[in-house]
Motif scaffolding. Structure first.
Motif, PDB file in Angstrom:
ATOM      1  N   ASP A  70     -12.860  -1.212  -0.296  1.00  0.00           N
ATOM      2  CA  ASP A  70     -11.539  -1.458  -0.901  1.00  0.00           C
ATOM      3  C   ASP A  70     -10.367  -1.728   0.267  1.00  0.00           C
ATOM      4  O   ASP A  70      -9.499  -2.248  -0.213  1.00  0.00           O
ATOM      5  CB  ASP A  70     -11.145  -0.223  -1.668  1.00  0.00           C
ATOM      6  CG  ASP A  70     -12.098   0.251  -2.555  1.00  0.00           C
ATOM      7  OD1 ASP A  70     -12.764  -0.549  -3.109  1.00  0.00           O
ATOM      8  OD2 ASP A  70     -12.004   1.792  -2.806  1.00  0.00           O
ATOM      9  N   GLU A  80      -8.420 -12.489  -1.642  1.00  0.00           N
ATOM     10  CA  GLU A  80      -8.580 -11.960  -3.220  1.00  0.00           C
ATOM     11  C   GLU A  80      -8.277 -10.514  -3.104  1.00  0.00           C
ATOM     12  O   GLU A  80      -7.665  -9.712  -3.993  1.00  0.00           O
ATOM     13  CB  GLU A  80      -9.706 -12.406  -3.767  1.00  0.00           C
ATOM     14  CG  GLU A  80      -9.937 -11.880  -5.389  1.00  0.00           C
ATOM     15  CD  GLU A  80     -11.126 -12.405  -5.812  1.00  0.00           C
ATOM     16  OE1 GLU A  80     -11.223 -11.931  -6.936  1.00  0.00           O
ATOM     17  OE2 GLU A  80     -11.787 -13.366  -5.574  1.00  0.00           O
ATOM     18  N   LYS A  81      -9.196  -9.848  -1.855  1.00  0.00           N
ATOM     19  CA  LYS A  81      -9.163  -8.264  -2.046  1.00  0.00           C
ATOM     20  C   LYS A  81      -7.516  -8.001  -1.443  1.00  0.00           C
ATOM     21  O   LYS A  81      -7.405  -6.904  -1.855  1.00  0.00           O
ATOM     22  CB  LYS A  81     -10.208  -7.927  -1.121  1.00  0.00           C
ATOM     23  CG  LYS A  81     -10.216  -6.403  -0.842  1.00  0.00           C
ATOM     24  CD  LYS A  81     -11.561  -6.237   0.065  1.00  0.00           C
ATOM     25  CE  LYS A  81     -12.787  -6.431  -0.548  1.00  0.00           C
ATOM     26  NZ  LYS A  81     -13.955  -5.609   0.032  1.00  0.00           N
ATOM     27  N   ASP A 113      -4.733  -9.670  -1.958  1.00  0.00           N
ATOM     28  CA  ASP A 113      -3.764  -9.498  -3.341  1.00  0.00           C
ATOM     29  C   ASP A 113      -4.013  -8.399  -4.325  1.00  0.00           C
ATOM     30  O   ASP A 113      -3.018  -7.924  -4.636  1.00  0.00           O
ATOM     31  CB  ASP A 113      -4.009 -10.829  -3.977  1.00  0.00           C
ATOM     32  CG  ASP A 113      -3.675 -12.214  -3.240  1.00  0.00           C
ATOM     33  OD1 ASP A 113      -3.001 -12.075  -2.231  1.00  0.00           O
ATOM     34  OD2 ASP A 113      -4.200 -13.175  -3.684  1.00  0.00           O
ATOM     35  N   ASP A 114      -4.968  -7.915  -4.424  1.00  0.00           N
ATOM     36  CA  ASP A 114      -5.645  -6.654  -5.340  1.00  0.00           C
ATOM     37  C   ASP A 114      -4.929  -5.727  -4.623  1.00  0.00           C
ATOM     38  O   ASP A 114      -4.466  -4.571  -5.488  1.00  0.00           O
ATOM     39  CB  ASP A 114      -7.080  -6.547  -5.436  1.00  0.00           C
ATOM     40  CG  ASP A 114      -7.331  -7.861  -6.535  1.00  0.00           C
ATOM     41  OD1 ASP A 114      -6.679  -8.388  -7.166  1.00  0.00           O
ATOM     42  OD2 ASP A 114      -8.832  -8.177  -6.438  1.00  0.00           O
ATOM     43  N   ARG A 135      -1.775  -2.835  -6.124  1.00  0.00           N
ATOM     44  CA  ARG A 135      -2.053  -1.554  -6.316  1.00  0.00           C
ATOM     45  C   ARG A 135      -1.328  -0.634  -5.432  1.00  0.00           C
ATOM     46  O   ARG A 135      -0.641   0.297  -6.022  1.00  0.00           O
ATOM     47  CB  ARG A 135      -3.522  -1.359  -5.997  1.00  0.00           C
ATOM     48  CG  ARG A 135      -3.750   0.438  -6.366  1.00  0.00           C
ATOM     49  CD  ARG A 135      -5.276   0.517  -5.992  1.00  0.00           C
ATOM     50  NE  ARG A 135      -5.583   1.845  -6.331  1.00  0.00           N
ATOM     51  CZ  ARG A 135      -6.647   2.512  -5.945  1.00  0.00           C
ATOM     52  NH1 ARG A 135      -7.551   1.681  -5.284  1.00  0.00           N
ATOM     53  NH2 ARG A 135      -6.928   3.591  -5.967  1.00  0.00           N
TER      54      ARG A 135
END
Length: 731
Positions: free
Chosen positions: A673, A701-702, A704-705, A709
């Motif tokens: 994560d 991409e990870k 941005d997620d 969060r």
């Protein structure tokens, strides 16, 4: 003086055959202790004395604990497993164990404790013709590697005739008892009318029947000190109110049964007076508790013999007289005087304790200063973090408050009108005592009592990656009271700031927090939006002395719970190869080292001073975020804040398995994560930096997620939101 003598002890080689003198029934009550039972059971199964009957009584445990116990029980003919349908308490479980036991000897063991592998051998070896032998018990404050205990099959043995000295601790644990000490017609059961102090009911039977006890002067029993007395307490970690009620109940019950046995009555009376001085007097610090308990304690006090009272201090004899006369008015005056004198004596033991005495006796009773705010950051180590942002916002907006900043260094210079006060000085205690508001990002000391009118804003200092407090099963830190102390200190918090929804939920479970959660984002992160511009960044670099033409790597690791000199004094072994990093990266980069405040003094940069800057004591880490181009961290929460800048992050997790599986555990999957590569060697770190553009592309991409969060509450206005809710809307 203890009436005792030493027996001659002959050394016995551990390889020699062990004499079998009969079956020993080991009785182990089990109630919701799945975290400990495996270690306990292992210590019993490994005993060098093999003629055992191991009776495990499941006292109505939860389904999860029961399933775990039944899963780990080995195929061993010596094990007898009994399950009770309902939870009835340790006394009931032991009685069940006694009823099914068939051994010549009895031995009681708690399911969260362990014994050395030669414990039963030593007890059976030295009991000889005695009816009872006791082993030495040692407190177990942290997980124990039994394999590292030095076993000796030779020990001093004392024979003690004053049984009160052995039975003073009110426990039947670590005693090997001959079953035939009891007649066939009489019961050797435990009293089931209370949760606490049920052992006394068996101890008085033993006192009435035996004249001497052998004691092995070698630790063979390790008594675990539960590190979570709030959500998972042992029986003796229950509240003082419960313990007082139970003690009086069992004292009354046994006193009536043994009223004609002078020896037992003397023992019970000594226990009562000892419990009164250590527990009941402290219970009555809350004077309202006197009304609640007075009648029952007065009835118990009437049973005390003159002989028991004759050796007591004058003030105890006076209090007992008032109890026996049922004069509650005079008793309240006496107990208040008693506590005042005790408090003063404690206060006169040292200058620090005298300051605490003045705080409790005088300062918190002085007139309240409604518009005074006390600020502290990281235990007074620096001027930083969210307390700093809140203070500067209030000063810049000319809010009508008076400000006090707490520092370890009384000569600390800070901007604005705040009064600087040295931590633990008389002024420190005075201002905490009279100020309406407290603002801190760490815990205020245990001994600081909070007035009801105080408003305490806890800003905290990170998004949790590592499991916190009550989400942790075991505590490996230097302080075995960590959970208990944290619970007491966190009950004072009126407001707690959360940086994101994820943290808000965790804080509720990990801190057992039920008051005002401020879901605003951290004030300390406003700077990452407000000052993220070249001029500001270069100004900070120039102030520190970092070359403007060099990129900056920030290394900010956390501390390790199990690596310490003593309580509160932690070590750190720098695993990054700074010399190799300088050789490979020094042309373009420098590295800024920012250690956790627990380990700020542990880092050396000899030989690489022009490449590595130790900025562990630099006040504001957010400024170091701004000037850095890459962050290297491990399990520190700094990367949650740093992610607001959307710059690359490397995770140097050289001890990942140990930290994740033993020391703390994580809330998220660090290998899946986090918004950057997890690496384990200095070479991996160097290669990632040399190819940092590829790393950024790989993790875009990870990242941005992750930002969505954990960073979405931050917009540069968190400080304003906090100030309005706590200092403006609450008035």
């Amino acid at each position: 003086m203890i009436d005792a003598y030493e027996e001659d002890v002959i050394e016995q080689d551990i390889l020699e055959p062990i004499e079998d003198i009969g079956k020993v029934s080991i009785i182990i009550p089990f109630y919701n202790t799945k975290d400990y039972i495996e270690e306990c059971l292992h210590s019993v199964l490994e005993q060098t004395y093999e003629n055992l009957e191991i009776i495990i009584v499941n006292d109505g445990s939860a389904e999860e604990d029961t399933a775990f116990l039944e899963q780990i029980l080995p195929e061993d003919s010596r094990i007898v497993y009994v399950e009770s349908e309902k939870h009835k308490g340790v006394a009931s479980a032991r009685n069940i164990g006694l009823n099914v036991s068939t051994g010549r000897f009895l031995y009681f063991l708690d399911s969260d404790d362990v014994i050395t592998k030669n414990a039963i051998e030593l007890l059976t070896k030295y009991i000889k013709d005695n009816q009872l032998i006791v082993g030495t018990t040692k407190r177990l404050n942290k997980p124990l590697d039994l394999m590292n205990i030095t076993l000796r099959n030779k020990s001093k043995v004392l024979v003690i005739k004053k049984l009160f000295m052995v039975f003073k601790n009110r426990s039947v644990l670590n005693m090997l008892i001959r079953r035939d000490v009891f007649n066939d017609t009489e019961s050797c059961s435990f009293y089931e009318g209370t949760n606490c102090f049920t052992d006394i009911s068996l101890l008085v039977k033993l006192i009435s029947k035996i004249e001497k006890i052998s004691v092995i002067k070698q630790p063979i029993y390790y008594k675990r000190r539960r590190n979570d007395p709030i959500t998972n307490p042992s029986v003796m970690q229950l509240s003082n109110e419960i313990k007082t009620k139970d003690f009086i109940t069992i004292y009354e019950y046994l006193h009536e049964i043994y009223r004609n046995n002078e020896k037992v009555i003397r023992y019970l009376d000594l226990l009562f007076l000892n419990f009164y001085r250590k527990n009941i007097v402290l219970l009555f610090k809350d004077i309202e508790k006197v009304d609640q308990f007075f009648e029952n304690i007065a009835i118990a006090a009437k049973r005390l013999s003159r002989r028991a009272l004759s050796n007591q201090p004058l003030h105890i004899r006076l209090e007992m007289k008032q109890l026996r006369n049922e004069n509650i008015k005079k008793y309240k005056k006496s107990i208040k005087t008693h506590l005042e004198i005790r408090s003063l004596r404690q206060g006169l033991k040292s200058l620090k304790k005298f300051k605490i005495y003045c705080y409790r006796k005088f300062f918190i009773k002085m007139p309240f200063k409604e518009n005074y705010i006390v600020f502290e950051s990281f235990l007074g180590k620096n001027y930083s973090d969210s307390p700093r942002d809140i203070y500067e916002y209030m000063v810049d907006n000319n809010l009508d408050y008076k400000y006090v900043w707490i520092f370890n260094d009384k000569h600390k210079k800070i901007p604005g009108p705040a009064k600087v006060v040295k931590r633990f000085s008389f002024k420190y205690y005075y201002y905490l005592g009279v100020s309406r508001y407290w603002v801190s990002n760490s815990r205020i000391p245990m001994h600081i009592d909070k007035r009801k009118e105080n408003i305490y804003l806890q800003t905290w200092h990170g998004t949790p990656l590592k499991r916190l407090v009550f989400d942790m099963k075991e505590i490996y830190s230097a302080n075995p009271n960590y959970k208990k102390n944290f619970y007491i200190q966190s009950r004072r918090w009126d407001y707690l700031i959360a940086p994101n929804k994820y943290s808000s939920e965790i804080f509720k479970s990990a801190f057992l927090f039920e008051k005002n959660m401020l879901e605003t984002g951290y004030p300390r992160n406003d700077i990452l939006y407000r000052d993220n511009q070249p001029k500001k960044i270069n100004d900070i670099k120039a102030k520190i002395g970092i070359p403007l033409d060099k990129k900056v790597i920030l290394y900010a690791p956390t501390w390790r719970d199990d690596d310490f000199y003593a309580a509160g004094k932690y070590k750190f072994n720098l695993k990054l190869d700074l010399q190799k990093m300088k050789e490979k990266l020094g042309e373009d980069y420098v590295i800024a080292l920012r250690m956790h405040y627990f380990i700020a003094d542990e880092i050396k940069t000899d030989g690489v001073e022009d490449f590595a800057f130790n900025l562990s004591k630099y006040d504001e880490i957010a400024e170091l975020y701004l000037i850095s181009d890459i962050l290297i961290t491990d399990y520190s929460s700094v990367f949650f804040d740093y992610a607001n800048l959307k710059r690359p992050i490397l995770f140097f997790a050289y001890d990942l398995e140990k930290y994740r599986d033993k020391l703390r555990g994580f809330y998220i999957n660090i290998e899946e994560d986090v918004p950057g590569p997890v690496v384990k060697t200095s070479n991996d770190v160097i290669n990632s930096i040399l190819n940092i553009e590829d790393v950024q592309h790989q993790f875009k991409e990870k990242y941005d997620d992750f930002y969505a969060r954990f960073c979405s509450w931050h917009d540069g206005n968190s400080t304003e939101k906090v100030v309005k809710q706590v200092f403006l809307e609450s008035n």
